[in-house]
Design a protein around this motif. Structure first.
Motif, PDB file in Angstrom:
ATOM      1  N   VAL A 125       1.029  -1.346  -0.025  1.00 34.36           N
ATOM      2  CA  VAL A 125      -0.141  -0.037  -0.066  1.00 34.36           C
ATOM      3  C   VAL A 125       0.944   1.199   0.010  1.00 34.36           C
ATOM      4  CG1 VAL A 125      -1.628   1.422   1.527  1.00 34.36           C
ATOM      5  CG2 VAL A 125      -2.153  -1.217   1.107  1.00 34.36           C
ATOM      6  N   ALA A 126       1.852   1.300   0.986  1.00 30.28           N
ATOM      7  CA  ALA A 126       2.813   2.432   0.940  1.00 30.28           C
ATOM      8  C   ALA A 126       3.475   2.507  -0.234  1.00 30.28           C
ATOM      9  CB  ALA A 126       3.894   2.091   2.090  1.00 30.28           C
ATOM     10  N   ARG A 127       3.943   1.603  -1.083  1.00 28.12           N
ATOM     11  CA  ARG A 127       4.550   1.622  -2.293  1.00 28.12           C
ATOM     12  C   ARG A 127       3.655   2.229  -3.397  1.00 28.12           C
ATOM     13  NH1 ARG A 127       7.572  -3.045  -5.958  1.00 28.12           N
ATOM     14  NH2 ARG A 127       5.158  -3.858  -6.122  1.00 28.12           N
ATOM     15  N   GLU A 128       2.262   1.963  -3.426  1.00 27.12           N
ATOM     16  CA  GLU A 128       1.313   2.293  -4.363  1.00 27.12           C
ATOM     17  C   GLU A 128       1.130   3.863  -3.946  1.00 27.12           C
ATOM     18  OE1 GLU A 128       0.025   0.968  -6.824  1.00 27.12           O
ATOM     19  OE2 GLU A 128       0.892  -1.119  -6.625  1.00 27.12           O
ATOM     20  N   CYS A 129       1.204   4.003  -2.777  1.00 24.53           N
ATOM     21  CA  CYS A 129       1.252   5.557  -2.341  1.00 24.53           C
ATOM     22  C   CYS A 129       2.037   6.490  -3.024  1.00 24.53           C
ATOM     23  CB  CYS A 129       1.010   5.759  -0.812  1.00 24.53           C
ATOM     24  SG  CYS A 129      -0.635   5.328  -0.155  1.00 24.53           S
ATOM     25  N   PHE A 130       3.429   5.949  -2.771  1.00 25.49           N
ATOM     26  CA  PHE A 130       4.562   6.626  -3.500  1.00 25.49           C
ATOM     27  C   PHE A 130       4.226   6.623  -4.823  1.00 25.49           C
ATOM     28  CE2 PHE A 130       8.589   6.434  -5.715  1.00 25.49           C
ATOM     29  CZ  PHE A 130       9.160   7.443  -4.967  1.00 25.49           C
ATOM     30  N   ASN A 131       3.711   5.948  -5.670  1.00 25.37           N
ATOM     31  CA  ASN A 131       3.733   5.948  -7.247  1.00 25.37           C
ATOM     32  C   ASN A 131       2.617   6.833  -7.689  1.00 25.37           C
ATOM     33  OD1 ASN A 131       5.539   3.989  -7.564  1.00 25.37           O
ATOM     34  ND2 ASN A 131       4.213   2.092  -7.606  1.00 25.37           N
ATOM     35  N   ILE A 132       1.545   6.899  -6.574  1.00 26.89           N
ATOM     36  CA  ILE A 132       0.478   8.064  -6.967  1.00 26.89           C
ATOM     37  C   ILE A 132       1.044   9.519  -6.705  1.00 26.89           C
ATOM     38  CG2 ILE A 132      -1.720   8.872  -5.900  1.00 26.89           C
ATOM     39  CD1 ILE A 132      -2.436   6.039  -5.375  1.00 26.89           C
ATOM     40  N   GLY A 133       1.955   9.801  -5.717  1.00 25.28           N
ATOM     41  CA  GLY A 133       2.480  10.760  -5.375  1.00 25.28           C
ATOM     42  C   GLY A 133       2.124  11.146  -4.170  1.00 25.28           C
ATOM     43  N   ASN A 171      16.670  12.182  -0.094  1.00 30.39           N
ATOM     44  CA  ASN A 171      15.834  11.183  -0.838  1.00 30.39           C
ATOM     45  C   ASN A 171      14.593  11.707  -1.253  1.00 30.39           C
ATOM     46  OD1 ASN A 171      18.447   9.896  -1.146  1.00 30.39           O
ATOM     47  ND2 ASN A 171      17.906   8.386   0.300  1.00 30.39           N
ATOM     48  N   TYR A 172      13.794  12.036  -0.262  1.00 30.89           N
ATOM     49  CA  TYR A 172      12.539  12.238  -0.252  1.00 30.89           C
ATOM     50  C   TYR A 172      12.166  13.625  -1.039  1.00 30.89           C
ATOM     51  CZ  TYR A 172       8.392  14.950   1.283  1.00 30.89           C
ATOM     52  OH  TYR A 172       7.288  15.815   1.044  1.00 30.89           O
ATOM     53  N   ARG A 173      12.915  14.587  -0.786  1.00 32.95           N
ATOM     54  CA  ARG A 173      12.958  15.828  -1.557  1.00 32.95           C
ATOM     55  C   ARG A 173      13.003  15.516  -2.948  1.00 32.95           C
ATOM     56  NH1 ARG A 173      12.299  19.715   2.369  1.00 32.95           N
ATOM     57  NH2 ARG A 173      13.179  19.114   4.186  1.00 32.95           N
ATOM     58  N   THR A 174      14.137  14.745  -3.347  1.00 29.89           N
ATOM     59  CA  THR A 174      14.398  14.380  -4.900  1.00 29.89           C
ATOM     60  C   THR A 174      13.005  13.660  -5.317  1.00 29.89           C
ATOM     61  OG1 THR A 174      16.598  13.998  -4.403  1.00 29.89           O
ATOM     62  CG2 THR A 174      15.678  13.032  -6.367  1.00 29.89           C
ATOM     63  N   ALA A 175      12.478  12.835  -4.752  1.00 34.62           N
ATOM     64  CA  ALA A 175      11.225  12.012  -5.076  1.00 34.62           C
ATOM     65  C   ALA A 175       9.999  13.290  -5.466  1.00 34.62           C
ATOM     66  CB  ALA A 175      10.788  11.183  -4.282  1.00 34.62           C
ATOM     67  N   LEU A 176      10.101  14.085  -4.400  1.00 35.01           N
ATOM     68  CA  LEU A 176       8.960  15.092  -4.465  1.00 35.01           C
ATOM     69  C   LEU A 176       9.151  16.091  -5.429  1.00 35.01           C
ATOM     70  CD1 LEU A 176       6.664  16.683  -2.928  1.00 35.01           C
ATOM     71  CD2 LEU A 176       8.195  17.973  -1.639  1.00 35.01           C
ATOM     72  N   GLN A 177      10.306  16.395  -5.830  1.00 39.03           N
ATOM     73  CA  GLN A 177      10.598  17.421  -6.891  1.00 39.03           C
ATOM     74  C   GLN A 177      10.262  16.488  -8.332  1.00 39.03           C
ATOM     75  OE1 GLN A 177      14.918  18.337  -7.542  1.00 39.03           O
ATOM     76  NE2 GLN A 177      14.337  20.037  -8.682  1.00 39.03           N
ATOM     77  N   GLY A 178      10.694  15.176  -8.323  1.00 39.03           N
ATOM     78  CA  GLY A 178       9.996  14.530  -9.636  1.00 39.03           C
ATOM     79  C   GLY A 178       8.540  14.441  -9.707  1.00 39.03           C
ATOM     80  N   ALA A 179       7.825  14.363  -8.515  1.00 41.57           N
ATOM     81  CA  ALA A 179       6.338  14.435  -8.550  1.00 41.57           C
ATOM     82  C   ALA A 179       5.982  15.579  -8.914  1.00 41.57           C
ATOM     83  CB  ALA A 179       5.968  13.878  -7.289  1.00 41.57           C
ATOM     84  N   THR A 180       6.571  16.651  -8.602  1.00 41.24           N
ATOM     85  CA  THR A 180       6.142  18.191  -8.921  1.00 41.24           C
ATOM     86  C   THR A 180       6.317  18.435 -10.450  1.00 41.24           C
ATOM     87  OG1 THR A 180       6.786  18.910  -6.455  1.00 41.24           O
ATOM     88  CG2 THR A 180       6.563  20.613  -8.343  1.00 41.24           C
ATOM     89  N   GLN A 181       7.333  17.915 -10.799  1.00 42.55           N
ATOM     90  CA  GLN A 181       7.720  18.189 -12.359  1.00 42.55           C
ATOM     91  C   GLN A 181       6.640  17.360 -13.263  1.00 42.55           C
ATOM     92  OE1 GLN A 181      11.711  16.900 -12.679  1.00 42.55           O
ATOM     93  NE2 GLN A 181      12.406  18.899 -11.999  1.00 42.55           N
ATOM     94  N   SER A 225      -3.227  14.448 -17.223  1.00 39.75           N
ATOM     95  CA  SER A 225      -4.463  13.772 -16.510  1.00 39.75           C
ATOM     96  C   SER A 225      -4.371  14.140 -15.014  1.00 39.75           C
ATOM     97  CB  SER A 225      -4.388  12.226 -16.614  1.00 39.75           C
ATOM     98  OG  SER A 225      -3.358  11.554 -15.985  1.00 39.75           O
ATOM     99  N   SER A 226      -5.546  13.758 -14.425  1.00 40.00           N
ATOM    100  CA  SER A 226      -5.808  14.251 -12.851  1.00 40.00           C
ATOM    101  C   SER A 226      -4.676  13.297 -11.948  1.00 40.00           C
ATOM    102  CB  SER A 226      -6.830  14.238 -12.442  1.00 40.00           C
ATOM    103  OG  SER A 226      -8.041  15.217 -12.962  1.00 40.00           O
ATOM    104  N   ARG A 227      -4.593  12.027 -12.593  1.00 40.44           N
ATOM    105  CA  ARG A 227      -3.945  11.244 -11.846  1.00 40.44           C
ATOM    106  C   ARG A 227      -2.534  11.551 -11.667  1.00 40.44           C
ATOM    107  NH1 ARG A 227      -5.408   5.217 -12.157  1.00 40.44           N
ATOM    108  NH2 ARG A 227      -7.718   5.340 -12.333  1.00 40.44           N
ATOM    109  N   GLU A 228      -1.765  12.203 -12.733  1.00 44.33           N
ATOM    110  CA  GLU A 228      -0.553  12.748 -12.713  1.00 44.33           C
ATOM    111  C   GLU A 228      -0.236  14.025 -12.014  1.00 44.33           C
ATOM    112  OE1 GLU A 228      -0.048  12.779 -16.949  1.00 44.33           O
ATOM    113  OE2 GLU A 228       0.948  10.949 -17.198  1.00 44.33           O
TER     114      GLU A 228
END
Length: 488
Positions: free
Chosen positions: A307-315, A362-372, A379-382
Motif C-alpha cells: 500500500v505504501a509503495r502504491e501511495c508513493f507511485n501516486i504521489g 531522497n524524499y525531496r528528490t522524489a517530491l521534486q520529480g512528482a512536482t515536475q 491527466s488528474s492522476r499525474e
C-alpha cells in the motif's frame, strides 16, 4: 539555500491563477506601471534586478494600492496580503488601504478628473475583489467587514451615474458572503464532530474478538486502498487555506499565544490534518498487532508495504510516511519473528526514500520529480502531489527562523516573504487537484472509524504475540500486567 530558488510556478486553480498570473518572479509585469511613491531610488522600496526585496511597512502598503496609471503585480498582491498579517491584522491593513484611497480620491476630485476618478475607483474594486477571493476568511472578523463596507460605500459614491462600479461591488459582496456562509456551516459541522471518534474511532484497551473484521476483510487490493487514502488526504488538505499556513510564521514563536481560543479556531484545519497522519500510523500498528497468527501478521505487514509503495507511485507521500511510521512503532518493530518472514526488499526501498539523513534528501528528490510530473500532467492522476505535511510545516518554520523579518535598516525582509509565499502557493496548488479515483464509502468508513489501540494496548498485543526478549522488555511487560491486574 531556500532564497536562491525562483522557479516558475505550476498551473493553479481559477482563483489563484487570477491572483498570481502565469509567473512567480516577484517582478513588475510589463504594462503595469510603477507606483510613484515606490520607485527603486526612493529608499522606501528596494528592488534588485527588477525584483522587490525590501521596504518599509508603509511603503509596502502604498505599493499595494493602485493609482490612476498603476496596478500592483498580482504575485505581489498575494504575497503582501499573506505576509502582512505577521505585522498587522487584516482589518488594520484594510483601514490603511481605505485611507490611501481617500487621499488619492481627494486629489482627483480637486482636479475635477471624473473619468480618471471612475477608472481609479474601478481599480480599487478590483484589488478588493482579488483580496476577498484569495482570503475570504479575513472578513469573518467584524472589524474587517466594517472596513470593507466603509471603503465600498465611498467608492460607490463616485459611480452614481452609470452604476458600473456599484454593480461590481455588489457581485464581489455576494460572492464573499456565500464563501463565508459555506465556511460557517463547515465550522458548525466540525464543532459537532470534534470528539476523537471522528478521525480514529474508539480507542481499545485490549484485543477485540478474533471474529472482528480487519482491513484485509474490507480491501485486499493495495492499489485500491492507496487510492482511497489519497481521497481522504485530498479531502482533508483541501480545507487548509493560505492564512492557516501563515499561522506557522505568525504564531509558533509564542506557544501560549498559539493556544488561545481564537487561534485554535484558525488552526483547526492544520491540527485535524496532522491528527489524520497520527491516526493512520496507529491504525497500521493496530491492524498488525491485533492479528493472532504469525502467518497472518506477516501477510498484513506485506500488504501495508505494498500500500505504501502504491501511495508513493501516486504521489501521496503523506500516507506513505504515515504507514512507514506505523510499521516503525516499537510494538510492531519488535516483532522479530514476524519480520523474519517478511520479504523486506520493498520495505527497504521505501525506507530509503524516507531516509531522514541530509534533511530527507531522497524524499525531496522524489517530491521534486512528482512536482515536475504534475506541472506537465495531461491527466488528474499525474497531477497528484501530497507532500509529507510535517516536513512541509518544518520547512516553512525553518525558513521563518533562519531569516529575520526586518533588515538592519528597519525594512521588512520581503525577499524572505516572497519565498514563504511561493512555497505556500505551491502547496495550495497541490491541494486543489480533483481526486480522479472513484470513492469507496465502505473502505473509507473503515479507515476513518475502525477501532485503534492505545499505545498501552499495542504493547500488550505485541507481547502476547511474541514474548519479551530482554530485561527491558520483561520489565515493561511486567509493569503492563500489573496495571491490568490493578484495573481488574
Amino acid at each position: 539555500m531556500f532564497l536562491e530558488s525562483q522557479e516558475t510556478m505550476p498551473q493553479t486553480s481559477v482563483i489563484f491563477s487570477s491572483i498570481l498570473g502565469p509567473s512567480w518572479s516577484g517582478q513588475v509585469q510589463p504594462g503595469m506601471g510603477e507606483r510613484g511613491g515606490g520607485a527603486s531610488g526612493s529608499g522606501d522600496l528596494i528592488f534588485q534586478d527588477g525584483r522587490l526585496i525590501s521596504g518599509s511597512l508603509e511603503a509596502l502598503m502604498e505599493h499595494l494600492v493602485p493609482t490612476v496609471d498603476y496596478y500592483p503585480d498580482r504575485t505581489y498582491i498575494f504575497t503582501f496580503l499573506l505576509s502582512s498579517r505577521v505585522f498587522m491584522p487584516p482589518h488594520d491593513l484594510l483601514a490603511r488601504v481605505g485611507q490611501i484611497y481617500l487621499e488619492q480620491r481627494q486629489q482627483l476630485e480637486a482636479g475635477s478628473e471624473k473619468a480618471m476618478l471612475r477608472s481609479f475607483s474601478a481599480k480599487i474594486v478590483q484589488l478588493l475583489k482579488e483580496w476577498t477571493e484569495a482570503f475570504p476568511y479575513d472578513f469573518q472578523d467584524e472589524k474587517a467587514m466594517a472596513e470593507l463596507k466603509a471603503i465600498t460605500h465611498r467608492i460607490m459614491q463616485c459611480d452614481e451615474e452609470n452604476g458600473t462600479v456599484k454593480k461590481a461591488v455588489a457581485q464581489m459582496t455576494q460572492s464573499l458572503l456565500l464563501a463565508l456562509a459555506a465556511r460557517s456551516q463547515l465550522q458548525e459541522l466540525r464543532e459537532k464532530l470534534r470528539s476523537p471518534a471522528v478521525d480514529k474511532g474508539p480507542i481499545l484497551k485490549a484485543k477485540p474478538p478474533t471474529t472482528q473484521k480487519d482491513i484485509l476483510g474490507v480491501c485486499c487490493d493495495p492499489m485500491v486502498l492507496a487510492q482511497q487514502l489519497t481521497h481522504i488526504e485530498l479531502e482533508r488538505v483541501s480545507s487548509i487555506h493560505p492564512q492557516d499556513l501563515m499561522q506557522i510564521v505568525s504564531h509558533m514563536d509564542s506557544r501560549d499565544k498559539h493556544r488561545c481560543r481564537g487561534d485554535l479556531t484558525k488552526t483547526y484545519s492544520l491540527e485535524a490534518y496532522d491528527n489524520w497522519f497520527n491516526c493512520l500510523s496507529m491504525l497500521v500498528a493496530t491492524e498488525v498487532c491485533r492479528v493472532v497468527k504469525k502467518k497472518h501478521r506477516t501477510r498484513m505487514l506485506e500488504f501495508f508495504i505494498d500500500v505504501a509503495r502504491e501511495c508513493f507511485n501516486i504521489g501521496n507521500f503523506n500516507s506513505m510516511m504515515a504507514i512507514i511510521s506505523g510499521m516503525n512503532l516499537s510494538p510492531v518493530a519488535r516483532l522479530k519473528k514476524t519480520w523474519s518472514k517478511v520479504k523486506t526488499a520493498k520495505f527497504d526501498v521505501l525506507e530509503h526514500h524516507m531516509d531522514p539523513s541530509s534533511n530527507f534528501c531522497n524524499y525531496r528528490t522524489a517530491l521534486q520529480g512528482a512536482t515536475q510530473r504534475s506541472q506537465m500532467a495531461n491527466s488528474s492522476r499525474e497531477k497528484i502531489v501530497i507532500p509529507v505535511f510535517n516536513l512541509f510545516v518544518k520547512d516553512i518554520y525553518f525558513l521563518h527562523k533562519i531569516h529575520t523579518n526586518h533588515l538592519p535598516n528597519g525594512h521588512i525582509n520581503f525577499k524572505k516573504f516572497w519565498e514563504i509565499s511561493r512555497q505556500i502557493h505551491e502547496f495550495m496548488t497541490w491541494t486543489q487537484v480533483e481526486c480522479p479515483f472513484e470513492k469507496d464509502k465502505k473502505i473509507q468508513s473503515y479507515l476513518l472509524t475502525a477501532p485503534i489501540y492505545s499505545e498501552e494496548a499495542l504493547f500488550i498485543a505485541s507481547f502476547e504475540s511474541e514474548g519479551p526478549e530482554n530485561h527491558m522488555e520483561k520489565d515493561s511487560w511486567k509493569t503492563l500486567r500489573t496495571t491490568l491486574l490493578n484495573r481488574a
